[in-house]
Write a protein that holds these residues in place. Structure first.
Motif, PDB file in Angstrom:
ATOM      1  N   PRO A   9     -25.772  22.838 -47.540  1.00  0.00           N
ATOM      2  CA  PRO A   9     -24.450  22.278 -47.741  1.00  0.00           C
ATOM      3  C   PRO A   9     -23.891  22.664 -49.105  1.00  0.00           C
ATOM      4  O   PRO A   9     -24.583  22.668 -50.110  1.00  0.00           O
ATOM      5  CB  PRO A   9     -24.687  20.761 -47.654  1.00  0.00           C
ATOM      6  CG  PRO A   9     -25.950  20.612 -46.885  1.00  0.00           C
ATOM      7  CD  PRO A   9     -26.786  21.799 -47.269  1.00  0.00           C
ATOM      8  N   THR A  37     -21.529  21.909 -52.210  1.00  0.00           N
ATOM      9  CA  THR A  37     -20.987  20.741 -52.897  1.00  0.00           C
ATOM     10  C   THR A  37     -19.917  21.178 -53.873  1.00  0.00           C
ATOM     11  O   THR A  37     -19.875  22.318 -54.326  1.00  0.00           O
ATOM     12  CB  THR A  37     -22.084  19.979 -53.652  1.00  0.00           C
ATOM     13  OG1 THR A  37     -22.713  20.871 -54.574  1.00  0.00           O
ATOM     14  CG2 THR A  37     -23.129  19.453 -52.683  1.00  0.00           C
ATOM     15  N   THR A  48     -20.665  16.770 -50.545  1.00  0.00           N
ATOM     16  CA  THR A  48     -20.739  18.053 -49.874  1.00  0.00           C
ATOM     17  C   THR A  48     -19.379  18.475 -49.306  1.00  0.00           C
ATOM     18  O   THR A  48     -18.548  17.636 -48.964  1.00  0.00           O
ATOM     19  CB  THR A  48     -21.761  17.982 -48.725  1.00  0.00           C
ATOM     20  OG1 THR A  48     -21.762  19.216 -48.040  1.00  0.00           O
ATOM     21  CG2 THR A  48     -21.426  16.878 -47.739  1.00  0.00           C
ATOM     22  N   ARG A  54     -26.362  15.487 -45.159  1.00  0.00           N
ATOM     23  CA  ARG A  54     -26.084  16.917 -45.290  1.00  0.00           C
ATOM     24  C   ARG A  54     -24.605  17.248 -45.134  1.00  0.00           C
ATOM     25  O   ARG A  54     -24.177  18.356 -45.471  1.00  0.00           O
ATOM     26  CB  ARG A  54     -26.885  17.705 -44.245  1.00  0.00           C
ATOM     27  CG  ARG A  54     -28.383  17.660 -44.448  1.00  0.00           C
ATOM     28  CD  ARG A  54     -29.077  18.582 -43.466  1.00  0.00           C
ATOM     29  NE  ARG A  54     -30.520  18.655 -43.730  1.00  0.00           N
ATOM     30  CZ  ARG A  54     -31.327  19.517 -43.132  1.00  0.00           C
ATOM     31  NH1 ARG A  54     -30.850  20.376 -42.248  1.00  0.00           N
ATOM     32  NH2 ARG A  54     -32.620  19.530 -43.419  1.00  0.00           N
TER      33      ARG A  54
END
Length: 314
Positions: free
Chosen positions: A5, A7, A14, A73
């Motif tokens: 993921p 960010t 995320t 996630r």
């Protein structure tokens, strides 16, 4: 489709969206229609600066679902293939995890959703055939597995078809059909075996459409001269058969874009009331429907009226 993921620079979370989308193909693979939705969601998410994580989870205890949610996630989840009772939706709602849906059930109302009016579309297809004089109208739905597991579109389509048939004082004949060519041929056999006078059908099973056409040809029936077919199908499916299918469009790209917009609204304004979008596309007239030509022998013979004995004077 797994990826780390992404960010944002501020550490605020995320920039990845999750897509819960179990494959519906007979071999547990993604159908062409499903892949259109995956592509549509990925494209719309990218335009918002988000990546996409796809999980084939159909239940709340699927490992891919648990990893996505428990490990945070993703920033939010788009849920697809919604069932009437869907434990994925229950889990997300109870956890307060941001989600929206393509499809709907009673629990999804706590979040935003976009859906097609499958009941209205199926009923509209019946009305279209009835306006052309058809009275023996069958309904070809999705597979027994999808219907039995409570998939919303299959149940809603069946309800819309049945309701309109009863409203028109016609007898409904609904059939479940696998999502493949062979099943399409087989369902035509069942329809014509049970009621040889059938002159038309409504289908929500685009994957079986070519098989339906083949089955009709095998019985010596020409579309639309002898038999009319109308359905709910995406343009690529509707236009690849001959003659092209008169159908209500499934606007995968539009629905995908709306879902991502609803997700952005949820993430940016979590306290705002959820928005619900119900689409009812118009039926696009192509070449697969025509005036009803009754099957020979299916119509009652007109009897001459009885006249009383007349006493005539000449």
């Amino acid at each position: 489709m797994a990826a780390r993921p992404r960010t944002d620079d501020s550490g605020g979370g995320t920039h990845t969206l999750g897509l819960l989308y179990p494959p519906a193909g007979r071999l547990r693979d993604y159908t062409t229609m499903q892949l259109s939705f995956v592509g549509g969601v990925a494209e719309a998410a990218a335009q918002q600066g988000y990546d996409l994580l796809l999980a084939p989870a159909g239940t709340h205890d699927d490992p891919s679902f648990l990893r996505m949610i428990d490990d945070r996630r993703v920033a939010g989840v788009i849920v697809m293939e919604i069932r009437r009772e869907d434990d994925r939706v229950e889990r997300l709602a109870e956890a307060g995890f941001p989600f929206v849906a393509i499809g709907r059930n009673h629990r999804a109302d706590v979040a935003g959703w976009v859906d097609l009016d499958f009941a209205g579309l199926a009923g509209g297809c019946v009305q279209h055939l009835a306006d052309l004089g058809h009275r023996r109208i069958a309904f070809v739905n999705r597979s027994e597995q999808l219907f039995s597991s409570g998939y919303g579109f299959a149940r809603l389509g069946d309800e819309g078809y049945t309701e309109m048939m009863k409203k028109l004082l016609l007898t409904p004949h609904a059939y479940l059909c696998g999502d493949d060519l062979a099943s399409g041929e087989e369902v035509v056999e069942r329809i014509l075996s049970e009621d040889p006078a059938t002159t038309s059908l409504v289908t929500m099973n685009e994957a079986a459409l070519e098989g339906v056409y083949r089955g009709l040809t095998r019985h010596g029936l020409s579309v639309p001269r002898d038999f009319s077919v109308v359905g709910v199908a995406a343009s690529p499916w509707a236009e690849q058969v001959n003659p092209p299918l008169t159908a209500a469009e499934i606007p995968a790209k539009e629905m995908s874009g709306v879902a991502v917009d609803l997700m952005m609204r949820r993430l940016r304004s979590p306290d705002s009331p959820p928005r619900h979008v119900l689409l009812k596309p118009l039926i696009t007239l192509r070449g697969s429907t025509g005036r009803c030509r009754p099957v020979p022998g299916s119509e009652p013979e007109n009897e001459l009226p009885d006249f009383p004995d007349l006493d005539l004077d000449f």
